[in-house]
Motif scaffolding. Sequence first.
Motif, PDB file in Angstrom:
ATOM      1  N   LYS A  81       0.831  -1.219   0.000  1.00 12.91           N
ATOM      2  CA  LYS A  81       0.000   0.000   0.000  1.00 12.91           C
ATOM      3  C   LYS A  81       0.860   1.260   0.000  1.00 12.91           C
ATOM      4  CE  LYS A  81      -3.584  -2.729   0.611  1.00 12.91           C
ATOM      5  NZ  LYS A  81      -4.482  -3.087  -0.494  1.00 12.91           N
ATOM      6  N   ALA A  82       2.067   1.162  -0.557  1.00 11.61           N
ATOM      7  CA  ALA A  82       2.996   2.286  -0.537  1.00 11.61           C
ATOM      8  C   ALA A  82       2.661   3.287  -1.639  1.00 11.61           C
ATOM      9  CB  ALA A  82       4.427   1.775  -0.718  1.00 11.61           C
ATOM     10  N   HIS A 138      12.316  18.580  10.657  1.00 12.02           N
ATOM     11  CA  HIS A 138      11.095  18.305   9.903  1.00 12.02           C
ATOM     12  C   HIS A 138      11.218  17.064   9.030  1.00 12.02           C
ATOM     13  CE1 HIS A 138       9.513  22.696  10.254  1.00 12.02           C
ATOM     14  NE2 HIS A 138       9.089  21.930  11.238  1.00 12.02           N
ATOM     15  N   LEU A 139      12.433  16.551   8.871  1.00 11.90           N
ATOM     16  CA  LEU A 139      12.640  15.346   8.074  1.00 11.90           C
ATOM     17  C   LEU A 139      12.847  14.113   8.943  1.00 11.90           C
ATOM     18  CD1 LEU A 139      15.015  16.713   5.263  1.00 11.90           C
ATOM     19  CD2 LEU A 139      12.555  16.305   5.141  1.00 11.90           C
ATOM     20  N   GLU A 140      12.545  14.222  10.241  1.00  5.38           N
ATOM     21  CA  GLU A 140      12.725  13.076  11.134  1.00  5.38           C
ATOM     22  C   GLU A 140      11.614  12.045  10.975  1.00  5.38           C
ATOM     23  OE1 GLU A 140      13.134  14.284  15.173  1.00  5.38           O
ATOM     24  OE2 GLU A 140      15.260  14.768  14.952  1.00  5.38           O
ATOM     25  N   GLY A 141      10.381  12.494  10.775  1.00  3.57           N
ATOM     26  CA  GLY A 141       9.233  11.588  10.783  1.00  3.57           C
ATOM     27  C   GLY A 141       8.982  10.931   9.440  1.00  3.57           C
ATOM     28  N   SER A 142       7.781  10.384   9.287  1.00  3.47           N
ATOM     29  CA  SER A 142       7.425   9.628   8.086  1.00  3.47           C
ATOM     30  C   SER A 142       7.428  10.517   6.846  1.00  3.47           C
ATOM     31  CB  SER A 142       6.043   9.010   8.273  1.00  3.47           C
ATOM     32  OG  SER A 142       5.597   8.434   7.071  1.00  3.47           O
ATOM     33  N   TRP A 143       7.862   9.948   5.718  1.00  2.00           N
ATOM     34  CA  TRP A 143       7.813  10.639   4.433  1.00  2.00           C
ATOM     35  C   TRP A 143       6.701  10.102   3.540  1.00  2.00           C
ATOM     36  CZ3 TRP A 143      13.624  10.938   2.514  1.00  2.00           C
ATOM     37  CH2 TRP A 143      14.372  11.689   3.438  1.00  2.00           C
ATOM     38  N   LEU A 144       5.922   9.172   4.021  1.00  2.00           N
ATOM     39  CA  LEU A 144       4.952   8.507   3.158  1.00  2.00           C
ATOM     40  C   LEU A 144       3.841   9.429   2.678  1.00  2.00           C
ATOM     41  CD1 LEU A 144       4.651   5.016   4.878  1.00  2.00           C
ATOM     42  CD2 LEU A 144       5.873   5.610   2.773  1.00  2.00           C
ATOM     43  N   SER A 145       3.673  10.578   3.336  1.00  3.01           N
ATOM     44  CA  SER A 145       2.641  11.510   2.881  1.00  3.01           C
ATOM     45  C   SER A 145       3.177  12.530   1.875  1.00  3.01           C
ATOM     46  CB  SER A 145       2.057  12.258   4.089  1.00  3.01           C
ATOM     47  OG  SER A 145       3.062  13.034   4.733  1.00  3.01           O
ATOM     48  N   LEU A 146       4.461  12.452   1.529  1.00  5.08           N
ATOM     49  CA  LEU A 146       5.043  13.422   0.597  1.00  5.08           C
ATOM     50  C   LEU A 146       4.579  13.154  -0.830  1.00  5.08           C
ATOM     51  CD1 LEU A 146       8.771  13.618   1.794  1.00  5.08           C
ATOM     52  CD2 LEU A 146       6.804  14.945   2.580  1.00  5.08           C
TER      53      LEU A 146
END
Length: 488
Positions: A324-325, A410-418
């Motif tokens: 689901k990526a 700001h780049l520590e967390g998840s990137w999946l919403s980018l």
Amino acid sequence: MRPLLPLLRLDALRTAMLALTLLGWASLCLADTIVLKNGRRINAFNVVEAGDKIRYETSAGELSLPKSIVDHIEKNGSAPMPGSPSADAASLAITPPVLSSAPGGDEITQAAVHDGTVDRAYIAKLEGAARSTGASAETPVAVAHHAAAMFELSHGDMERALSDERTALTFAPQEPVLLMNMAYLHLRRSEYTQSLDYLERARRVAPQNPDISKLAGWSYYGMNKIDLAVAEWKKSLALRPDSEVQAALDKALRDKQEEESYKENESAHFTLKYSGNAEPGLARDVLRTLELHFAAIESELNFSPPDPIGVVLYTQQAFADITKAPGWVGALNDGRIRVPVQGLTSMTPELSRVLKHELTHSFVGQKTRGHAPTWIQEGLAQWMEGQRSSQSAAVLSQIYVDGHAASLGHLEGSWLSLNNDQAAYAYGWALANVEYIIEADGMGDIERVLDRIGSGQPTEAALREVLRSDYAEVSQSTNDYLRKTYLH
């Protein structure tokens, strides 16, 4: 997580620069930390209060907790990479039963931990009493060390937490709560075999405790033993309904259904499953290549994952259906390395790079107990596979000079919403920062930073200690490095 799109093309980065100017980076997902009254810390996203519940999101889906067991919520922290076993383990919302066998247990807990610290003198006094009076005084010592362990865990000091919990067990070796907590701590460290050893001991004492099966399921899932994970989670649910276990079971069942017809192979450090349509020769090439990459990364990071790493080779459609990526993701590591290989019959240079990228995530995730921020994970994975910043240096530097560079925080967390453009920039900037750190003083600095993150230090604090630089100073030095190295 390796991107599918050509991330370092200049036109993509120019588009990303415009997107940054218009949108900024406030929309990137930073995690909150739910701190339970027993000391547990749950890394989560979108934490909200709803009546007598605290609702939050993890890789397992939307979950909730009774507000009565929550001490406080820390906003905008960092989190383990979503979807990995380490991240899932860190999000387990299990409240261990109280050690009620000790008279005055609450008083002992309050005396052992107060004013923001562990009272070691008080614990030593209890130990002295136990040595002089015998078994009747041993349980209070166990309670005190357990309280100290929970305090250390809540402050990210995994080594001290393990030491205190291990000592507690010497005074109460049959206490299932202590055995489960030892298992939990090892699970947080991706030490699945050790976790199962303690859970089997706990099961002999409390065979109907649903939390034992819950933890055992996570251990087996981390070891790529899906059938055993499914069996444990089904047993846990039969003993007690649990939304988190249900979400984990649903995910495991999807994997199990997809992989029922898959063939299997293994090597010293990997267990491989691959579609029956794939070439057996490709499977052998993949294992051979992974072993070569394993040795190289092991040498660079001075670390070796303790358990075999799961690898799954998919068709393109199966990869999309299972993970689901986002569409820009070309491979994924959620504790198992998942790679689409449709159409390939033998190893290619590009597949080799993909495998090394994803394997780097396994090393970094386990070395840091799942706490490495995404920018270090992705920056180092790109560097390990051989990428450098030569093509992107000009645009990255221009973005920085124009004041639009993303904060590393700001780049520590998840990137999946980018979206695609934001992902292009995030990958390029992460690589540049990691490349600067390595080129400035060698891989040793990266290794030391990862060790400190693994011990519980926030990433920026680890950088200050190793590099004598905070996030802003690292970004400035990265820009200077890009200009000196590629733009002179």
